[in-house]
Scaffold this motif. Structure first.
Motif, PDB file in Angstrom:
ATOM      1  N   ASN A  59      -7.923   5.050   9.887  1.00 52.86           N
ATOM      2  CA  ASN A  59      -7.062   5.256   8.734  1.00 52.86           C
ATOM      3  C   ASN A  59      -7.799   6.103   7.701  1.00 52.86           C
ATOM      4  O   ASN A  59      -8.851   6.679   8.006  1.00 52.86           O
ATOM      5  CB  ASN A  59      -6.637   3.902   8.170  1.00 52.86           C
ATOM      6  CG  ASN A  59      -5.830   3.104   9.180  1.00 52.86           C
ATOM      7  OD1 ASN A  59      -4.672   3.398   9.438  1.00 52.86           O
ATOM      8  ND2 ASN A  59      -6.449   2.080   9.787  1.00 52.86           N
ATOM      9  N   TYR A  83      -5.785   6.450  -3.283  1.00 54.05           N
ATOM     10  CA  TYR A  83      -4.691   6.146  -2.365  1.00 54.05           C
ATOM     11  C   TYR A  83      -5.280   5.715  -1.034  1.00 54.05           C
ATOM     12  O   TYR A  83      -6.198   6.356  -0.507  1.00 54.05           O
ATOM     13  CB  TYR A  83      -3.790   7.372  -2.165  1.00 54.05           C
ATOM     14  CG  TYR A  83      -2.724   7.175  -1.107  1.00 54.05           C
ATOM     15  CD1 TYR A  83      -1.591   6.407  -1.365  1.00 54.05           C
ATOM     16  CD2 TYR A  83      -2.860   7.742   0.154  1.00 54.05           C
ATOM     17  CE1 TYR A  83      -0.611   6.214  -0.394  1.00 54.05           C
ATOM     18  CE2 TYR A  83      -1.887   7.567   1.137  1.00 54.05           C
ATOM     19  CZ  TYR A  83      -0.773   6.798   0.854  1.00 54.05           C
ATOM     20  OH  TYR A  83       0.185   6.601   1.817  1.00 54.05           O
ATOM     21  N   THR A  84      -4.762   4.611  -0.489  1.00 50.45           N
ATOM     22  CA  THR A  84      -5.223   4.079   0.791  1.00 50.45           C
ATOM     23  C   THR A  84      -4.024   3.844   1.697  1.00 50.45           C
ATOM     24  O   THR A  84      -2.985   3.338   1.245  1.00 50.45           O
ATOM     25  CB  THR A  84      -5.972   2.753   0.596  1.00 50.45           C
ATOM     26  OG1 THR A  84      -7.115   2.961  -0.240  1.00 50.45           O
ATOM     27  CG2 THR A  84      -6.431   2.179   1.935  1.00 50.45           C
ATOM     28  N   ASP A  85      -4.151   4.202   2.967  1.00 50.13           N
ATOM     29  CA  ASP A  85      -3.082   3.994   3.938  1.00 50.13           C
ATOM     30  C   ASP A  85      -3.674   3.396   5.206  1.00 50.13           C
ATOM     31  O   ASP A  85      -4.635   3.942   5.773  1.00 50.13           O
ATOM     32  CB  ASP A  85      -2.380   5.315   4.253  1.00 50.13           C
ATOM     33  CG  ASP A  85      -1.168   5.114   5.145  1.00 50.13           C
ATOM     34  OD1 ASP A  85      -0.091   4.814   4.614  1.00 50.13           O
ATOM     35  OD2 ASP A  85      -1.309   5.252   6.382  1.00 50.13           O
ATOM     36  N   THR A  87      -2.513   1.707   9.003  1.00 48.32           N
ATOM     37  CA  THR A  87      -1.493   1.437  10.014  1.00 48.32           C
ATOM     38  C   THR A  87      -2.028   0.416  11.006  1.00 48.32           C
ATOM     39  O   THR A  87      -3.169   0.535  11.472  1.00 48.32           O
ATOM     40  CB  THR A  87      -1.106   2.723  10.759  1.00 48.32           C
ATOM     41  OG1 THR A  87      -0.554   3.653   9.825  1.00 48.32           O
ATOM     42  CG2 THR A  87      -0.076   2.445  11.835  1.00 48.32           C
ATOM     43  N   GLU A 116       2.619  -0.994   8.328  1.00 46.41           N
ATOM     44  CA  GLU A 116       1.916  -0.006   7.497  1.00 46.41           C
ATOM     45  C   GLU A 116       1.681  -0.603   6.120  1.00 46.41           C
ATOM     46  O   GLU A 116       2.603  -1.132   5.493  1.00 46.41           O
ATOM     47  CB  GLU A 116       2.700   1.293   7.364  1.00 46.41           C
ATOM     48  CG  GLU A 116       1.935   2.350   6.553  1.00 46.41           C
ATOM     49  CD  GLU A 116       2.637   3.696   6.482  1.00 46.41           C
ATOM     50  OE1 GLU A 116       2.006   4.672   6.030  1.00 46.41           O
ATOM     51  OE2 GLU A 116       3.816   3.763   6.877  1.00 46.41           O
ATOM     52  N   SER A 118       0.059   0.437   2.448  1.00 43.95           N
ATOM     53  CA  SER A 118      -0.458   1.526   1.618  1.00 43.95           C
ATOM     54  C   SER A 118      -0.425   1.103   0.161  1.00 43.95           C
ATOM     55  O   SER A 118       0.385   0.266  -0.240  1.00 43.95           O
ATOM     56  CB  SER A 118       0.363   2.806   1.817  1.00 43.95           C
ATOM     57  OG  SER A 118       1.712   2.605   1.437  1.00 43.95           O
TER      58      SER A 118
END
Length: 250
Positions: A59, A83-85, A87, A116, A118
């Motif tokens: 990620n 910002y962090t995402d 999955t 997901e 985020s």
């Protein structure tokens, strides 16, 4: 003599003006994550490893920081945006039956999972110490979104998850810069604890910044969520792993 004094004064003026300029940092990293723990919604506890077989995944997260906007006063805070995402996917043939939300998943069925998670952080902080050693303290507003689904392959039954909101968190960071080397070490944590709810986001890293401002970073990051009745969910989850990436200092 007068010429020397003029040159010295000009040099001091230039240095003072340079000190008044803000520092801007931007960085991003690839993050190799694994997920563990359980989540529960009006039914049984569902284990991310045993019941869903969530796979490790790659990620990312990015950040930007603006420091010393008005260095002549200590009252104006610095700003950090990130910002962090993440999955999370899995496929598992069940060796037990369980209920999650309004859906029953039965033994021997294959469950397909796709989640997901985020979030965007806006952090205001103050540099209480800024030397070879550094100390920053502040507060974060985290806007998060957790969505996805669990689907039984045989029956076609599906349970969707959609959870979003804003959580306030404390922010703390300590660091050490090794003189004349460009090497630095940082550790930071964000978190909040209230009413049987504990959220922690912590990382430690080592980095190198070249004379051109471009640098490398590598470290370990851990997210922990332990909550009872958070928007209708009970959970004890951990997402963690190592990361590596680039940073630029303007």
């Amino acid at each position: 003599m007068k010429k020397w004094m003029v040159l010295a004064l000009a040099s001091m003026t230039g240095a003072a003006q340079a000190d008044l300029l803000p520092d801007f940092y931007i960085g991003g990293s690839a993050w190799q994550t694994s997920a563990s723990g359980y989540v529960q919604a009006d039914g049984d506890e569902v284990d991310l490893e045993d019941d869903l077989d969530i796979e490790d995944s790659t990620n990312f997260f990015v950040y930007a920081e603006l420091e010393d906007v008005l260095s002549i006063t200590p009252f104006v805070p610095d700003l950090r945006l990130s910002y962090t995402d993440v999955t999370m996917e899995g496929e598992n043939q069940l060796d037990r039956s369980y209920v999650f939300g309004d859906t029953a998943f039965t033994v021997a069925d294959t469950v397909m999972t796709d989640f997901e998670f985020s979030f965007v952080d806006a952090t205001l902080y103050w540099e209480l110490l800024d030397n070879v050693a550094s100390l920053d303290l502040g507060a974060t507003a985290r806007a998060f979104d957790f969505s996805g689904s669990m689907m039984a392959q045989t029956s076609g039954q599906e349970e969707e998850v959609d959870l979003s909101g804003v959580v306030p968190m404390g922010f703390a960071r300590v660091g050490v810069d090794l003189p004349l080397s460009g090497v630095y070490v940082r550790a930071q944590a964000q978190g909040i604890s209230y009413d049987d709810k504990n959220f922690i986001d912590a990382e430690a890293k080592i980095g190198y910044e070249s004379s051109l401002g471009l640098g490398l970073e590598a470290g370990y990051r851990m997210l922990s969520f332990d909550a009872e009745d958070f928007e209708g969910y009970n959970m004890d989850l951990q997402i963690d792993g190592v990361f590596a990436g680039l940073r630029y200092h303007l």
